[in-house]
Design a protein around this motif. Structure first.
Motif, PDB file in Angstrom:
ATOM      1  N   GLN A  61      36.586 123.753 -83.007  1.00 13.32           N
ATOM      2  CA  GLN A  61      35.713 123.047 -83.953  1.00 13.32           C
ATOM      3  C   GLN A  61      35.931 123.479 -85.409  1.00 13.32           C
ATOM      4  O   GLN A  61      35.850 122.653 -86.313  1.00 13.32           O
ATOM      5  CB  GLN A  61      34.250 123.277 -83.587  1.00 13.32           C
ATOM      6  N   TRP A  78      38.707 121.313 -87.001  1.00 12.42           N
ATOM      7  CA  TRP A  78      38.581 119.868 -87.251  1.00 12.42           C
ATOM      8  C   TRP A  78      37.232 119.438 -87.841  1.00 12.42           C
ATOM      9  O   TRP A  78      37.131 118.426 -88.518  1.00 12.42           O
ATOM     10  CB  TRP A  78      38.893 119.052 -85.982  1.00 12.42           C
ATOM     11  N   ARG A  79      36.171 120.249 -87.637  1.00  8.74           N
ATOM     12  CA  ARG A  79      34.825 119.786 -87.992  1.00  8.74           C
ATOM     13  C   ARG A  79      34.652 119.551 -89.499  1.00  8.74           C
ATOM     14  O   ARG A  79      34.194 118.476 -89.912  1.00  8.74           O
ATOM     15  CB  ARG A  79      33.767 120.775 -87.488  1.00  8.74           C
ATOM     16  N   LEU A 129      36.296 116.261 -90.631  1.00  7.91           N
ATOM     17  CA  LEU A 129      35.766 115.036 -90.041  1.00  7.91           C
ATOM     18  C   LEU A 129      34.290 114.796 -90.379  1.00  7.91           C
ATOM     19  O   LEU A 129      33.834 113.642 -90.408  1.00  7.91           O
ATOM     20  CB  LEU A 129      35.955 115.055 -88.526  1.00  7.91           C
ATOM     21  N   GLU A 130      33.550 115.875 -90.653  1.00  7.73           N
ATOM     22  CA  GLU A 130      32.119 115.680 -90.968  1.00  7.73           C
ATOM     23  C   GLU A 130      31.928 114.808 -92.202  1.00  7.73           C
ATOM     24  O   GLU A 130      30.957 114.071 -92.310  1.00  7.73           O
ATOM     25  CB  GLU A 130      31.444 117.039 -91.152  1.00  7.73           C
ATOM     26  N   LYS A 131      32.892 114.878 -93.140  1.00 12.81           N
ATOM     27  CA  LYS A 131      32.804 114.056 -94.359  1.00 12.81           C
ATOM     28  C   LYS A 131      32.889 112.575 -94.033  1.00 12.81           C
ATOM     29  O   LYS A 131      32.423 111.720 -94.769  1.00 12.81           O
ATOM     30  CB  LYS A 131      33.956 114.429 -95.307  1.00 12.81           C
ATOM     31  N   ASP A 132      33.544 112.236 -92.921  1.00 17.19           N
ATOM     32  CA  ASP A 132      33.739 110.828 -92.544  1.00 17.19           C
ATOM     33  C   ASP A 132      32.603 110.274 -91.698  1.00 17.19           C
ATOM     34  O   ASP A 132      32.578 109.097 -91.375  1.00 17.19           O
ATOM     35  CB  ASP A 132      35.028 110.690 -91.713  1.00 17.19           C
ATOM     36  N   VAL A 133      31.695 111.139 -91.308  1.00 21.85           N
ATOM     37  CA  VAL A 133      30.637 110.669 -90.395  1.00 21.85           C
ATOM     38  C   VAL A 133      29.285 110.776 -91.081  1.00 21.85           C
ATOM     39  O   VAL A 133      28.947 111.818 -91.644  1.00 21.85           O
ATOM     40  CB  VAL A 133      30.627 111.526 -89.096  1.00 21.85           C
ATOM     41  N   LYS A 134      28.533 109.650 -91.081  1.00 23.38           N
ATOM     42  CA  LYS A 134      27.185 109.716 -91.651  1.00 23.38           C
ATOM     43  C   LYS A 134      26.238 108.854 -90.840  1.00 23.38           C
ATOM     44  O   LYS A 134      26.672 108.009 -90.028  1.00 23.38           O
ATOM     45  CB  LYS A 134      27.232 109.252 -93.105  1.00 23.38           C
ATOM     46  N   LEU A 135      24.977 109.055 -91.055  1.00 20.20           N
ATOM     47  CA  LEU A 135      23.968 108.191 -90.430  1.00 20.20           C
ATOM     48  C   LEU A 135      23.375 107.332 -91.528  1.00 20.20           C
ATOM     49  O   LEU A 135      22.710 107.843 -92.425  1.00 20.20           O
ATOM     50  CB  LEU A 135      22.872 109.049 -89.798  1.00 20.20           C
ATOM     51  N   SER A 136      23.687 106.040 -91.518  1.00 25.57           N
ATOM     52  CA  SER A 136      23.168 105.197 -92.589  1.00 25.57           C
ATOM     53  C   SER A 136      21.682 104.907 -92.405  1.00 25.57           C
ATOM     54  O   SER A 136      20.959 104.624 -93.337  1.00 25.57           O
ATOM     55  CB  SER A 136      23.976 103.905 -92.676  1.00 25.57           C
TER      56      SER A 136
END
Lengths: 156, 159
Positions: free
Chosen positions: B141, B144-145, B148-155
């Motif tokens: 983790q 890669w975390r 990749l965290e920058k690419d994932v959000k909760l709109s």
């Protein structure tokens, strides 16, 4: 299979495997008592600590099928494992039990493992491994040979 | 030089045991008397001891059979599952992920190997593969975390 570290009483797993060509250069006479290269024509096995792969015992065997017998030609522990200062216990027992397994696997109720030590040390093998003396030869057969296998398979 | 005491001899009994015969004559003579003594002992073996010995033999033979390697080298195994040795080596050394077809071939191959021994659980190769994937992913983790965290959000927030 296991050996016991004499200083701590801890148990260590061991394996018995055939000696490979590349091993012979590490089996010096000063550490393993004999010139083991001369035994290449026979079945030679090494007892190694599973964790470190260190060889701490050797045995060479001759199968004699017409007599349902496996004869121990040579047996030794590595130099650090003799006398009062020895590091591990049960090395020779495991090697003899291994020869016993080979004999029982081949010859079942007729199985026999033999050796012929010098007379001064024969009593040690009689007392420790329950061997019988015939002339100069010591042997272990059914039922004692089965008990020996079970003892070294199960003791921790 | 001091001569060895009995205690020393016993301590050394297992160090340097030389049990070789000096001559054929010596060997034959000892073999004959040993066999004579053994035959007498064998006559007195109980039925129970004979059965125990036969059962031990069966156990040791089964153990040897199970421990026997099926293949001497990787190339024969590659041939048996109809892939190139290079492809097999890449999968074994983690240079390439196995495809579904590869895992299915392993499944069929193992079924054939175990046919006469026991039932083979069909799902086991998939379980091994995905378990390894899961372990690799979770243990790496840190690598890669962050990226990749920058690419994932909760709109939309979830209550």
């Amino acid at each position: 299979m296991n050996v016991i570290e004499t200083s701590s009483g801890n148990s260590h797993f061991v394996e018995i495997n055939p000696v490979e060509d590349g091993d012979y250069k590490t089996l010096s006479k000063s550490r393993f008592f004999f010139d083991w290269k001369k035994e290449k024509a026979y079945e030679v096995y090494k007892l190694q600590l599973s964790r470190t792969r260190e060889i701490i015992g050797l045995i060479s065997l001759e199968k004699i099928p017409e007599e349902w017998r496996v004869h121990i030609r040579l047996l030794t522990l590595s130099k650090g494992n003799i006398g009062r200062e020895k590091q591990f216990d049960r090395i020779a027992g495991n090697l003899i039990a291994y020869a016993a397994r080979i004999a029982v696997k081949e010859y079942a109720e007729y199985a026999c493992v033999s050796l012929r030590p010098k007379s001064q040390i024969a009593q040690h093998y009689i007392d420790k491994y329950n061997m019988k003396l015939t002339g100069m030869t010591l042997s272990i057969e059914v039922p004692e040979i089965l008990d020996l296998i079970n003892q070294y398979d199960h003791e921790k | 030089m001091k001569s060895k005491t009995n205690k020393d001899l016993i301590a050394d009994a297992e160090y340097g045991l030389d049990s070789r015969y000096n001559s054929k004559k010596e060997r034959d003579s000892e073999a004959a008397s040993l066999m004579e003594a053994r035959l007498i002992r064998m006559k007195n073996l109980s039925k129970e001891h004979i059965i125990r010995a036969k059962l031990m033999q069966l156990k040791l033979k089964m153990k040897a059979y199970i421990e026997q390697p099926i293949y001497d080298d990787q190339n024969h195994f590659a041939q048996d599952i109809n892939i190139t040795p290079i492809r097999l080596s890449q999968v074994i050394n983690n240079h390439r992920d196995p495809k579904d077809e590869f895992i299915m071939k392993l499944m069929i191959h193992s079924e054939k190997v175990y046919e006469n021994i026991c039932e083979f659980q069909k799902e086991i190769w998939y379980q091994v593969y995905f378990h390894e994937k899961l372990c690799d992913t979770m243990s790496s983790q840190e690598e890669w975390r962050t990226k990749l965290e920058k690419d994932v959000k909760l709109s939309e927030a979830i209550d």
